[in-house]
Design an enzyme around this catalytic site. Structure first.
Site, PDB file in Angstrom:
ATOM      1  N   TYR A  17      -5.966  -4.268   3.736  1.00  0.00           N
ATOM      2  CA  TYR A  17      -5.772  -4.734   5.024  1.00  0.00           C
ATOM      3  C   TYR A  17      -4.475  -4.510   5.440  1.00  0.00           C
ATOM      4  O   TYR A  17      -3.499  -4.322   4.663  1.00  0.00           O
ATOM      5  CB  TYR A  17      -6.380  -5.964   4.020  1.00  0.00           C
ATOM      6  CG  TYR A  17      -5.946  -6.761   3.337  1.00  0.00           C
ATOM      7  CD1 TYR A  17      -4.950  -7.252   3.076  1.00  0.00           C
ATOM      8  CD2 TYR A  17      -6.196  -6.571   1.709  1.00  0.00           C
ATOM      9  CE1 TYR A  17      -3.862  -7.994   1.877  1.00  0.00           C
ATOM     10  CE2 TYR A  17      -5.850  -7.623   1.078  1.00  0.00           C
ATOM     11  CZ  TYR A  17      -4.555  -7.793   0.703  1.00  0.00           C
ATOM     12  OH  TYR A  17      -4.084  -8.445  -0.701  1.00  0.00           O
ATOM     13  N   SER A 253       2.149  -9.545  -3.444  1.00  0.00           N
ATOM     14  CA  SER A 253       0.966  -8.360  -4.022  1.00  0.00           C
ATOM     15  C   SER A 253       0.033  -8.589  -3.381  1.00  0.00           C
ATOM     16  O   SER A 253      -0.459  -9.476  -3.830  1.00  0.00           O
ATOM     17  CB  SER A 253       2.148  -7.246  -4.942  1.00  0.00           C
ATOM     18  OG  SER A 253       0.861  -7.836  -6.587  1.00  0.00           O
ATOM     19  N   LYS A 254      -0.718  -7.091  -3.305  1.00  0.00           N
ATOM     20  CA  LYS A 254      -2.277  -7.590  -2.915  1.00  0.00           C
ATOM     21  C   LYS A 254      -2.526  -8.005  -4.495  1.00  0.00           C
ATOM     22  O   LYS A 254      -3.701  -8.325  -3.938  1.00  0.00           O
ATOM     23  CB  LYS A 254      -2.134  -5.946  -2.362  1.00  0.00           C
ATOM     24  CG  LYS A 254      -2.161  -6.093  -0.903  1.00  0.00           C
ATOM     25  CD  LYS A 254      -2.296  -4.512  -0.056  1.00  0.00           C
ATOM     26  CE  LYS A 254      -2.074  -4.595   1.192  1.00  0.00           C
ATOM     27  NZ  LYS A 254      -2.520  -3.264   1.723  1.00  0.00           N
ATOM     28  N   ARG A 255      -1.861  -7.082  -4.927  1.00  0.00           N
ATOM     29  CA  ARG A 255      -3.320  -7.096  -6.550  1.00  0.00           C
ATOM     30  C   ARG A 255      -2.994  -8.505  -7.212  1.00  0.00           C
ATOM     31  O   ARG A 255      -4.083  -9.514  -8.129  1.00  0.00           O
ATOM     32  CB  ARG A 255      -1.787  -6.243  -7.233  1.00  0.00           C
ATOM     33  CG  ARG A 255      -2.851  -5.135  -8.721  1.00  0.00           C
ATOM     34  CD  ARG A 255      -1.919  -4.762  -9.399  1.00  0.00           C
ATOM     35  NE  ARG A 255      -0.444  -5.027  -9.337  1.00  0.00           N
ATOM     36  CZ  ARG A 255       0.049  -5.253 -10.166  1.00  0.00           C
ATOM     37  NH1 ARG A 255      -0.747  -5.877 -11.031  1.00  0.00           N
ATOM     38  NH2 ARG A 255       1.246  -5.850  -9.952  1.00  0.00           N
TER      39      ARG A 255
END
Ligand code: GLU
Length: 480
Positions: A17, A253-255
């Site tokens: 995304y 962060s995405k994580r």
């Protein structure tokens, strides 16, 4: 001096995304282009074939469109420098790589992935940094048992004492010694360019005058500059943006951080105007200004306002910006944005005359479209669920008598408008020699189920005569 017609770009890798960091890079580039009458280019760096997906391309385009960051050249907007997907530019990369090979500025490397991994592991074991050791540096052809088509193409770092340096618009002058750089891979055996290589070829051929991207790319700038030099091209200017940290002060962060997803905010009812306003303040400032319109952003943005310190995610601030934007935007527009949130609650409010006044009433007390829809839904539903505590306190004893009197007067009103509605509360409380709250609170609980709402007249108006009387009856029946 104002730059003449800059060409800037946002070059995401479509592997997920649109990230908040990406949105900020896009925003800064967009604003710079708009401010100086330049061009904002969107380039898809989709060379990671395992991770790049059409869904991610769509997700990024959707994110940019939702934020209203329209690009001048890029997917769907072909311009003179297209195509704008790197996988559609492989011939161009090959042609330049061939030129560099023939000039001896690049070379074919036949080391296999396994060989390189083994060497890297050995280095790790011996606790030294691994740097390609130049195994194939001087080969004239494939070594025995290896084929040219299996070779990668590496950049030939000049040997000797030199250094490479650039004057970053945010970070100032940064320098690296040649001896700290290695013969990096430009093109894989299958003809797919690696990031540093594709990026330089494209930035040059797309006439990019300034590259602004996240600070994680500072180190990539050195090999990239070496390539500009080898090709005899003038590099663009660079502006590397500070990190964005999550609320826990770790790199966003995405994580780890769900809030890194731009469209998550669309789903939770943050307005795009508010998110942009929040994002522009992550690493850039213009005096003490906080709430800014798009026009002001365009008027004020420049890279000299970008700081070096990391921007930190503040969820309270984001909601604050959202509420400011609730008040700045025309109620009709907020109402339009509210409709899908009401629909998600099974309420069809399109065309309902109460929508705009509701927005005006609720923007004072709610901060997201989701919260607004929650509160607004009370006005559209039939019946209301009473909060037990509120009901126990306000729908018992003397309060019920006052509520009954209020109901009689309300029913007799010739016009159901704010003033006479408020007037009823006044008359009943005066007659009973009690404060207005003693009448308003039971009414409020009966109508909304709870003790907070806009002014009582407004609340009654928004619920509507028939439904209001019905709710009061239900409250009276419950109270005995
Ligand atoms: N594709 C790279 C990224 O998404 C682009 C970096 C750059 O702007 O040069 O991080």
């Amino acid at each position: 001096m104002a730059p003449s017609k800059p060409r800037v770009r946002f070059a995401p890798s479509p592997t997920g995304y649109l990230h908040i960091g990406g949105a900020r890079t896009a925003l800064f580039n967009y604003l710079y282009a708009r401010r100086y009458g330049g061009t904002f280019i969107l380039r898809m760096e989709d060379t990671d074939q395992e991770r790049s997906t059409p869904e991610s391309v769509k997700a990024i385009l959707d994110g940019l469109n939702w934020l209203g960051l329209d690009w001048d050249e890029g997917p769907g907007k072909e311009g003179a420098c297209g195509p704008y997907f790197q996988t559609q530019r492989l011939d161009t990369y090959r042609a330049h790589a061939d030129q560099l090979l023939s000039e001896g500025k690049a070379f074919r490397c036949y080391c296999t992935r396994e060989e390189l991994t083994a060497r890297r592991e050995l280095a790790a074991k011996e606790k030294r940094d691994y740097r390609y050791e130049g195994t194939c540096h001087d080969l004239k052809g494939p070594p025995a048992g290896k084929k040219q088509e299996d070779a990668v193409i590496r950049f030939r770092m000049p040997s000797g004492e030199g250094e490479v340096s650039f004057d970053d618009k945010v970070l100032g002058v940064i320098t690296k010694k040649y001896s700290d750089l290695d013969d990096w891979v430009m093109v894989r055996a299958d003809g797919i360019p690696l990031y540093n290589y594709g990026c330089v070829i494209d930035d040059h051929l797309m006439d990019i005058t300034l590259v602004s991207r996240g600070q994680e790319h500072v180190n990539s700038t050195f090999p990239q500059l070496m390539l500009y030099k080898a090709l005899g091209w003038t590099p663009p200017d660079f502006a590397h943006l500070p990190l964005i940290l999550g609320p826990d002060r770790e790199k966003l962060s995405k994580r780890k951080h769900p809030e890194a997803d731009v469209m998550l905010h669309a789903r939770t009812g943050i307005l795009p105007e508010a998110l942009l306003n929040f994002v522009i303040r992550l690493g850039w400032s213009h005096g003490d200004d906080e709430v800014m319109t798009r026009e002001q952003m365009v008027e004020w943005f420049d890279f000299d306002g970008v700081g070096r310190t990391s921007g930190v995610w503040d969820p309270v601030k984001l909601k604050w910006f959202n509420q400011q934007w609730f008040k700045l935007l025309p109620p009709a527009l907020v109402a339009e944005r509210l409709i899908p949130f009401l629909e998600a609650r099974g309420i069809q409010a399109r065309g309902d005359a109460r929508l705009e006044p509701l927005v005006v009433a609720l923007r004072e007390r709610t901060q997201t479209l989701d919260e607004m829809a929650n509160t607004a839904s009370i006005y559209f539903r039939t019946g209301v669920t009473l909060d037990e505590k509120a009901a126990a306190k306000h729908l018992s004893g003397d309060s019920l008598g006052l509520l009954r009197q209020a109901r009689e007067k309300l029913e007799a009103l010739p016009a159901w408008t704010v003033e006479p509605l408020d007037g009823v509360v006044k008359t009943v409380s005066e007659a009973a020699s009690v404060g207005m709250g003693k009448v308003a609170q039971p009414l409020r609980v009966a109508i909304t189920g709870n003790t907070t709402s806009p002014g009582i007249g407004e609340t009654l108006l928004l619920v509507g005569r028939e439904e209001a009387l019905r709710r009061i009856d239900a409250a009276l029946a419950r109270g005995g």
